[in-house]
Structures are given as structure tokens and as C-alpha cells.
Design a protein around this motif. Sequence first.
Motif, PDB file in Angstrom:
ATOM      1  N   ILE A 286      32.525  -8.311 -76.376  1.00  0.00           N
ATOM      2  CA  ILE A 286      32.102  -9.594 -75.774  1.00  0.00           C
ATOM      3  C   ILE A 286      33.250 -10.152 -74.942  1.00  0.00           C
ATOM      4  O   ILE A 286      33.056 -10.639 -73.822  1.00  0.00           O
ATOM      5  CB  ILE A 286      31.663 -10.598 -76.871  1.00  0.00           C
ATOM      6  N   LYS A 287      34.445 -10.036 -75.484  1.00  0.00           N
ATOM      7  CA  LYS A 287      35.611 -10.576 -74.766  1.00  0.00           C
ATOM      8  C   LYS A 287      35.927  -9.769 -73.508  1.00  0.00           C
ATOM      9  O   LYS A 287      36.082 -10.333 -72.421  1.00  0.00           O
ATOM     10  CB  LYS A 287      36.814 -10.568 -75.718  1.00  0.00           C
ATOM     11  N   THR A 288      36.016  -8.466 -73.652  1.00  0.00           N
ATOM     12  CA  THR A 288      36.470  -7.648 -72.512  1.00  0.00           C
ATOM     13  C   THR A 288      35.356  -7.330 -71.516  1.00  0.00           C
ATOM     14  O   THR A 288      35.582  -7.356 -70.316  1.00  0.00           O
ATOM     15  CB  THR A 288      37.097  -6.324 -72.987  1.00  0.00           C
ATOM     16  N   ALA A 289      34.162  -7.029 -72.031  1.00  0.00           N
ATOM     17  CA  ALA A 289      33.093  -6.589 -71.113  1.00  0.00           C
ATOM     18  C   ALA A 289      32.276  -7.747 -70.559  1.00  0.00           C
ATOM     19  O   ALA A 289      31.606  -7.587 -69.549  1.00  0.00           O
ATOM     20  CB  ALA A 289      32.184  -5.594 -71.831  1.00  0.00           C
ATOM     21  N   ILE A 290      32.309  -8.897 -71.233  1.00  0.00           N
ATOM     22  CA  ILE A 290      31.528 -10.030 -70.717  1.00  0.00           C
ATOM     23  C   ILE A 290      32.448 -11.118 -70.174  1.00  0.00           C
ATOM     24  O   ILE A 290      32.427 -11.439 -68.985  1.00  0.00           O
ATOM     25  CB  ILE A 290      30.581 -10.607 -71.808  1.00  0.00           C
ATOM     26  N   LEU A 291      33.282 -11.690 -71.070  1.00  0.00           N
ATOM     27  CA  LEU A 291      34.044 -12.873 -70.656  1.00  0.00           C
ATOM     28  C   LEU A 291      35.061 -12.578 -69.548  1.00  0.00           C
ATOM     29  O   LEU A 291      35.152 -13.310 -68.566  1.00  0.00           O
ATOM     30  CB  LEU A 291      34.733 -13.500 -71.869  1.00  0.00           C
ATOM     31  N   TYR A 292      35.819 -11.504 -69.708  1.00  0.00           N
ATOM     32  CA  TYR A 292      36.821 -11.186 -68.672  1.00  0.00           C
ATOM     33  C   TYR A 292      36.152 -10.930 -67.324  1.00  0.00           C
ATOM     34  O   TYR A 292      36.621 -11.395 -66.283  1.00  0.00           O
ATOM     35  CB  TYR A 292      37.654  -9.959 -69.081  1.00  0.00           C
ATOM     36  N   GLN A 293      35.038 -10.182 -67.361  1.00  0.00           N
ATOM     37  CA  GLN A 293      34.352  -9.844 -66.107  1.00  0.00           C
ATOM     38  C   GLN A 293      33.751 -11.083 -65.466  1.00  0.00           C
ATOM     39  O   GLN A 293      33.866 -11.304 -64.257  1.00  0.00           O
ATOM     40  CB  GLN A 293      33.248  -8.802 -66.358  1.00  0.00           C
ATOM     41  N   LEU A 294      33.115 -11.891 -66.311  1.00  0.00           N
ATOM     42  CA  LEU A 294      32.461 -13.102 -65.804  1.00  0.00           C
ATOM     43  C   LEU A 294      33.497 -14.083 -65.259  1.00  0.00           C
ATOM     44  O   LEU A 294      33.331 -14.649 -64.173  1.00  0.00           O
ATOM     45  CB  LEU A 294      31.661 -13.729 -66.958  1.00  0.00           C
ATOM     46  N   HIS A 295      34.570 -14.251 -65.998  1.00  0.00           N
ATOM     47  CA  HIS A 295      35.626 -15.178 -65.579  1.00  0.00           C
ATOM     48  C   HIS A 295      36.246 -14.710 -64.262  1.00  0.00           C
ATOM     49  O   HIS A 295      36.560 -15.522 -63.386  1.00  0.00           O
ATOM     50  CB  HIS A 295      36.685 -15.259 -66.684  1.00  0.00           C
ATOM     51  N   GLY A 296      36.406 -13.399 -64.117  1.00  0.00           N
ATOM     52  CA  GLY A 296      36.976 -12.853 -62.872  1.00  0.00           C
ATOM     53  C   GLY A 296      36.023 -12.993 -61.697  1.00  0.00           C
ATOM     54  O   GLY A 296      36.449 -13.046 -60.539  1.00  0.00           O
ATOM     55  N   THR A 297      34.725 -13.062 -61.997  1.00  0.00           N
ATOM     56  CA  THR A 297      33.725 -13.138 -60.917  1.00  0.00           C
ATOM     57  C   THR A 297      33.585 -14.553 -60.370  1.00  0.00           C
ATOM     58  O   THR A 297      33.298 -14.732 -59.178  1.00  0.00           O
ATOM     59  CB  THR A 297      32.355 -12.652 -61.462  1.00  0.00           C
ATOM     60  N   ILE A 298      33.757 -15.532 -61.246  1.00  0.00           N
ATOM     61  CA  ILE A 298      33.528 -16.916 -60.808  1.00  0.00           C
ATOM     62  C   ILE A 298      34.722 -17.438 -60.013  1.00  0.00           C
ATOM     63  O   ILE A 298      35.799 -17.687 -60.571  1.00  0.00           O
ATOM     64  CB  ILE A 298      33.225 -17.826 -62.025  1.00  0.00           C
ATOM     65  N   ARG A 299      34.536 -17.576 -58.720  1.00  0.00           N
ATOM     66  CA  ARG A 299      35.547 -18.171 -57.848  1.00  0.00           C
ATOM     67  C   ARG A 299      34.840 -18.692 -56.600  1.00  0.00           C
ATOM     68  O   ARG A 299      33.708 -18.269 -56.304  1.00  0.00           O
ATOM     69  CB  ARG A 299      36.637 -17.159 -57.484  1.00  0.00           C
ATOM     70  N   PRO A 300      35.455 -19.605 -55.883  1.00  0.00           N
ATOM     71  CA  PRO A 300      34.756 -20.187 -54.724  1.00  0.00           C
ATOM     72  C   PRO A 300      34.615 -19.195 -53.564  1.00  0.00           C
ATOM     73  O   PRO A 300      35.481 -18.343 -53.370  1.00  0.00           O
ATOM     74  CB  PRO A 300      35.662 -21.356 -54.333  1.00  0.00           C
ATOM     75  N   ILE A 301      33.522 -19.330 -52.828  1.00  0.00           N
ATOM     76  CA  ILE A 301      33.339 -18.506 -51.620  1.00  0.00           C
ATOM     77  C   ILE A 301      33.925 -19.306 -50.457  1.00  0.00           C
ATOM     78  O   ILE A 301      33.392 -20.361 -50.081  1.00  0.00           O
ATOM     79  CB  ILE A 301      31.850 -18.191 -51.374  1.00  0.00           C
ATOM     80  N   GLU A 302      35.016 -18.813 -49.930  1.00  0.00           N
ATOM     81  CA  GLU A 302      35.696 -19.552 -48.855  1.00  0.00           C
ATOM     82  C   GLU A 302      35.218 -19.073 -47.481  1.00  0.00           C
ATOM     83  O   GLU A 302      34.819 -17.913 -47.343  1.00  0.00           O
ATOM     84  CB  GLU A 302      37.212 -19.351 -48.982  1.00  0.00           C
ATOM     85  N   PRO A 303      35.254 -19.960 -46.475  1.00  0.00           N
ATOM     86  CA  PRO A 303      34.797 -19.566 -45.129  1.00  0.00           C
ATOM     87  C   PRO A 303      35.849 -18.728 -44.394  1.00  0.00           C
ATOM     88  O   PRO A 303      36.319 -19.089 -43.317  1.00  0.00           O
ATOM     89  CB  PRO A 303      34.546 -20.912 -44.439  1.00  0.00           C
ATOM     90  N   THR A 304      36.239 -17.652 -45.020  1.00  0.00           N
ATOM     91  CA  THR A 304      37.229 -16.744 -44.416  1.00  0.00           C
ATOM     92  C   THR A 304      36.694 -15.321 -44.529  1.00  0.00           C
ATOM     93  O   THR A 304      35.654 -15.087 -45.149  1.00  0.00           O
ATOM     94  CB  THR A 304      38.576 -16.813 -45.172  1.00  0.00           C
ATOM     95  N   TRP A 305      37.429 -14.374 -43.967  1.00  0.00           N
ATOM     96  CA  TRP A 305      37.039 -12.961 -44.064  1.00  0.00           C
ATOM     97  C   TRP A 305      37.029 -12.511 -45.524  1.00  0.00           C
ATOM     98  O   TRP A 305      36.113 -11.839 -45.980  1.00  0.00           O
ATOM     99  CB  TRP A 305      38.010 -12.115 -43.233  1.00  0.00           C
ATOM    100  N   THR A 306      38.061 -12.929 -46.276  1.00  0.00           N
ATOM    101  CA  THR A 306      38.137 -12.586 -47.706  1.00  0.00           C
ATOM    102  C   THR A 306      36.942 -13.185 -48.443  1.00  0.00           C
ATOM    103  O   THR A 306      36.365 -12.543 -49.332  1.00  0.00           O
ATOM    104  CB  THR A 306      39.445 -13.140 -48.313  1.00  0.00           C
ATOM    105  N   GLY A 307      36.603 -14.415 -48.057  1.00  0.00           N
ATOM    106  CA  GLY A 307      35.466 -15.091 -48.683  1.00  0.00           C
ATOM    107  C   GLY A 307      34.174 -14.332 -48.433  1.00  0.00           C
ATOM    108  O   GLY A 307      33.338 -14.180 -49.339  1.00  0.00           O
ATOM    109  N   LEU A 308      34.012 -13.827 -47.212  1.00  0.00           N
ATOM    110  CA  LEU A 308      32.810 -13.061 -46.861  1.00  0.00           C
ATOM    111  C   LEU A 308      32.746 -11.774 -47.693  1.00  0.00           C
ATOM    112  O   LEU A 308      31.692 -11.392 -48.210  1.00  0.00           O
ATOM    113  CB  LEU A 308      32.825 -12.730 -45.362  1.00  0.00           C
TER     114      LEU A 308
END
Lengths: 400, 212
Positions: free
Chosen positions: B115-137
Motif C-alpha cells: 500500500i505504501k510503495t505501490a499506491i501512496l508513493y506512486q500517487l503522491h508522485g503523480t499529484i503535482r500542478p500542470i504548469e503552462p510550460t513545455w514540462t507541464g505539457l
Amino acid sequence: MLVLVLLLGAALAAAQELPAPRGLSARDNPNDAGHGILLEWKAAPETDGVVAYEIYRLPWRPAEEGAPWTPAQAPDSAWILTGTVPIPATSYVDMDDEVRLGANYNPGYIPRGGVVHYRIRAMGPGDALSAFTPPVTATAHGDWWHTQRWNVLVIALLLGVLMVYFIRRSKEGAELYIRPIPGLQRIDEAIGRATEMGRPILFVLGTGTAGDVATLAAYTILARVAERTAEYQTKLLVPVNEPVMMVMAQATVKEAYLKAGRPEVYNPDNIFYISAMQFPYVAAVNALMLREKTATNFYMGVFHAESLLLAEAGSVTGSIQISGTDRVPQIPFFVAATDYTLIGEELYAASAYLAQDPKLVGPLKAQDLVKAGILIVAILGVLEATILGSGFISNLIEPH
Amino acid sequence: MEGATTGELFWGGIAALVTLAIFSFLYKDNPVFKVVERIWVGVTTGYWTMLLYHTSFTDKVITPIFERGQYFYLFPVILGILMWFRLSKTYGFLARYSLAFYIGISTGIFIPLTIKTAILYQLHGTIRPIEPTWTGLMFALAFIGIICSLSYFFFSKEHKGLLGVSSKIGIYTLMIGFGTGFGLTVMGRVALLGQRVSFLHDYIASLLGALF
């Protein structure tokens, strides 16, 4: 010479001027198994010129080697350096649960319930060192409850409740739909082919351990394959790389043969141990494929670097190959070199699909709901971070 | 292997011959490969048995129980002995207690860890803002790929309609990932082959140097 004396004098003066760290305290490190001490002190003002702190402790010794050291009786040479931390750190966790280092006792060991004494000093530029702080004492205790891992508990409880609910529903006769999995539909076809050709079937359980979830899922598929081979009286070979796995595989195949009403066909010698070492095991299995001319090969379970070696050898012998693993780095090799691949969780779903057992179908349904929840949380979290710029959801799911 | 001694040349020669014997399998199964394969399996099994004796039996049974008097180690010893009962037709069922304990403990350890490694770490790493930049895209594309890949692993519904479209994008995303992984690992394997060929080359050079 004069310059050297002046430099030495300046260094000595700096050493004398560097003030000792202030406010040192020691307490049990929270949320651990009882082998950690948390040290905290006040940050030194920038004008002090501190660059790092040295952490010292009195060594641990077992009862048979004498009473524990105390700061009053310990000579200066008895204190051991346990760590160095650069500024701006104002805390340090000393953690050590190894009683021995090789044949000797580990002086850095922190016993559960034992008293440990610490003192620290500041380091300045060059070799400048401050005086030591007065010693502080702490006792390490184990914690039953990790106060920051409540999110793991919530998910585990949610999953548990959903599993029980769906298992009960399934037992009451509710039809819980599972979508067909392409690789599985080919199992009977592949067994039929081996029977027609009069050649054996090879079932490789991987190089994991009997406790791995993928191995456990592989046993369900093995049971299904064994049942069919018992019905068709086709030879089934199961080479394994771990003694416990061999015992479990023999029990699984024996039960399957009994279920098929053909216990007399069961031959325990066809489920055999080769080697616990990865590559000798692979060399032997590859040779087995060539010598026995297996018509169908199954690779189910945990696989490592041997995945492509096995699948390629099977491909050369012209066998139909069905694979399944939850080890992501190995899936590409199976996708490339075998006819059908169960990707990741499909392996677990496959065992539920084949067995149609409420105890397996229920958890699969529960997992699907949890996955839907994860999907929603991910979308909401990204929207929140993008639109509101806050991190509430991210903080909720932060792993510790 | 420049300036190698006779002993080094001898053992290096064995290593070179064994390497060539293993490579001979690429042509077809043959007696030389069979001999080397059996030696390899035999040697590693012997090595593993001794390794287990020293790292499990001595460290976990003899030393704690007989030298330190830590008698709670008798519990796993009893479980280990129970495994031998599978050889008995009457008391074979006792082996199941050890297996049940082993599987239960493994599952208990792995569930929170997963639960910690396969769910929480992955989910936490996925949640971040989508910025109006190339990296964001790029992140937005990766995020769509993650969501669609996850939808592929829904087993409760047939992959039709919206779920069908998203799961199709998901499997394409997965295949791109698998292709990348495949290429990376094959490069690593080629490097290993290079090392082995380099060893053979060095050995032959040093052998010729010693002979002539």
C-alpha cells in the motif's frame, strides 16, 4: 616559522571561540521498533561560524562484558563518534538495531529499553572544534503504532471491508462479472496442442519465493493446468528453484489430479527442485525444454533477468508460450518473446477468473473499486494543485 | 591478464572453456554444454547449501539457542522440523502449519508495504500542478497515460465505450513504456556480452604471449 606560529595561534583562538551547541536534548525516536534516539539542539547564530556538528555517544556493551558505561566513569576516549551533520540541521536520529558486527558486539547498538548517553560538539572552519555539551541521556522504546501511517491503515481497512462485502455477496450467489482475459482463453488450446503432439507441458513458477503474491497467483493457474493435464493424461513438468515452492507445487498438482479423478497419474518426480541460483536454474530449464521438446510453456510468477533467456529458448523450440508476471521490468521481454502475456495485475485477475472462487472474485471486485478511488484522488489532486495551488490531497496521501 | 602466472592462466583457461561451452548452446544442445550445465547446477547447489548452513542454520539456530540461550528461536526450528512431516503419509498434514505460518507472515508484511510503495508513493508522485510550460505539457500527457493505463486494469467491466477508448490508450502507453524498458535492458545485456568477449580476447592474448 613566524607565520606558522601565527596561523597555529589563530586556529587555537578560533577553537576556543567556537561556542558549544546549546539546548541539547535526547528522547526516544517516535514511530520505530525501539532502536532509535532523537537528538535535538538549538541552531547556532550565523556569527558563531559553525559548519557542522559531531554526535558522540557512549558505546553499548553486553551485560557479560561489564556494567553499562555512565558519563561519570567513562574516560574521554570511551566516547564514540556516531555521526556528523552539517548546518542547518538541528536534529539527528541515531538508529542501530544490529547487536553484532561480524564476530564482535556492535558498540553503536541501541538496545530497546536501554539507557544511551550522548554529547555533541560544533565544528568550525578548518579544524576548529567547540567544547562538548553536557551529556544527555535517553531510553529507546518500541512503538506499536506509527502515528503518521494512518493513510495506510485507512486504505487497508477500506480494502478489507470491501473484500469481505464482495466475498459475502459472491457466496450468496451474486454474479460478479470479470472480463475475459485473452491469454487465459488460450490455456486450454495450448494444453490440447501438447496432448495432440504427445509432448509434455512445462510450467515455470519463476524465481521468487513461495510467499510472493505473484507466485501464489501462479499456483491457481498451475492448479487449472494440472487439472486439464490430468484429464488429458499429458505430462506436466514443474522445475522449481526453492524447496518451499516445490512442496507447495507438489501439493497443488496432487490436489488438481485428485479433483480431476486421476490420482494414479500424479507423479511427484515431475515437480522437482533444480537450483536456488538464478542462472544455473535457467540453464537447466532451457536444456529441459530442448531435451523434452515441450509443446507448451507457462511462465507464471516472479521473474528477474532470466525472463528473456527462458522465453527465447522456448521460442526456439517452437513451443506455445503463455507468460504472466507482476515484475514490470520483465514484462517487455515476455510481451516480445511469448505468445500471450498476462500483464501485472492480470495475473492476479487470472487466478480469480479461473477459480471462480468467491474468495478470489470478491477481492478482485474490491481492488477495482479501490483503483477507481485512486483514479479519482489522482484527478482531484492534480486539479487542486493546478487550479487552487494548494496541497491538501497531496498531504493526505503522503507516505511515511 | 598481462604477465599472468601459470596458475592464473590455468584457472583463466577453465573460465574461458566454460564460457565457450555455455555459448555452444547457441548452436544446439550438445554433450559439452550438458557437462558444464550439470557442473554449474551441482556447484551452485553445493554453494547455496553451505551458504544456508552458515547464514541460516549457524546464525539462526546454533548460535542463538546453544551459545546465547535465546530459546524463542526454538519456535521457527519447530516449524522447520514440521516441514519434514510431509514425508510421512499419516502426519503429512503437519507440514501445512509451517506453510500457513510462512504465507501468513509474508502476506502480513507485504500488504502495508505494498500500500505504501505501490499506491501512496506512486500517487503522491503523480499529484503535482500542470504548469503552462513545455514540462507541464509533458506531465499532462504522462498524466493522461497514467489514468488510461490504470483504466486498462479494470476487470469488473467490459472494455467498451469510454472505458474501451481509455484502456486502448492505456495499453498503447504501456507498450511505449515496455519498448523503452526492452531497449534499455538489451543495451545492458550487450554490455555484459562485451565484457565476456573482452575477457576471452584478453585471455587468448595472454596465453599467446606466454607461449611465444
